[in-house]
Enzyme design. Structure first.
Site: not given
Length: 220
Positions: A85, A109, A181, A184, A216
């Protein structure tokens, strides 16, 4: 009557539910009238992904005769080559990037740490940046542990990364909006398209729930 999207309706119902749950906890109300409300089916939007050709075009745009260009290639290679990220990228320190071992240590995170291996091109880009460009970007007598720095020798900001991505996307003639993103998403999608295990991709991205990673598979 004004029509609203399913996502908006779901958000409103969730807010009303939270309010009534608060009333129950505070003993202001004895029942929850929202208990039988059903949330509408929200269509999941597939993330934007670049093609391999667009990625190659993007990475070839920075001017490597300038230290900023060498740095920008390292940024692009890291974002696409590790799937990290933007917040994880700008918080990288020098001792988080292990070129000889071939991996980068990422803090995601909640401060959760993960180890992400880097491919040959990403390692080469980071090596070029550390040895050639970063010393030139450092201001006089300024010491910083930040891995990615700006031309004043300070840690590059989120806004700085967004700005250079927009610039290089225009130079590469990429029509869709390019964000960190998107790189990513492209990283994860291309891995799965090439046969990578879904659990492995989950670990690389730092997803706590595999259902987040499963989107994905729909793209590929």
């Amino acid at each position: 009557m004004q029509e609203k999207a399913a996502r908006s309706i779901a958000r409103h119902i969730s807010s009303i539910r939270s309010y009534h749950q608060f009333l129950l906890r505070e003993k202001i109300s004895s029942s929850d009238p929202t208990v039988h409300l059903q949330l509408p089916v929200v269509e999941q939007k597939l993330p934007t992904v670049l093609s391999i050709e667009e990625i190659e075009r993007l990475i070839s745009t920075p001017n490597t005769s300038k230290p900023q260009g060498v740095r920008d290639i390292a940024i692009l290679e890291l974002l696409y080559g590790s799937g990290m990220r933007i917040s994880e990228l700008i918080e990288l320190n020098l001792d988080d990037v292990h070129l000889t071992m071939g991996f980068v240590r990422v803090f995601g995170k909640g401060g959760k740490e993960r180890i992400v291996p880097l491919g040959r091109s990403a390692l080469q880009a980071c090596s070029n940046y550390i040895n050639e460009a970063r010393p030139k970007l450092l201001a006089t007598n300024l010491k910083t542990d930040a891995f990615i720095i700006n031309q004043r020798g300070k840690r590059l900001t989120r806004q700085g990364v967004w700005k250079l991505l927009k610039q290089h996307a225009e130079e590469a003639n990429i029509q869709q909006e390019l964000t960190p993103h998107v790189l990513r998403h492209s990283f994860a999608t291309h891995l799965i398209e090439n046969g990578a295990d879904l659990r492995a991709v989950q670990e690389l991205l730092g997803h706590s729930d595999i259902s987040t990673t499963q989107i994905y598979t729909h793209i590929s």
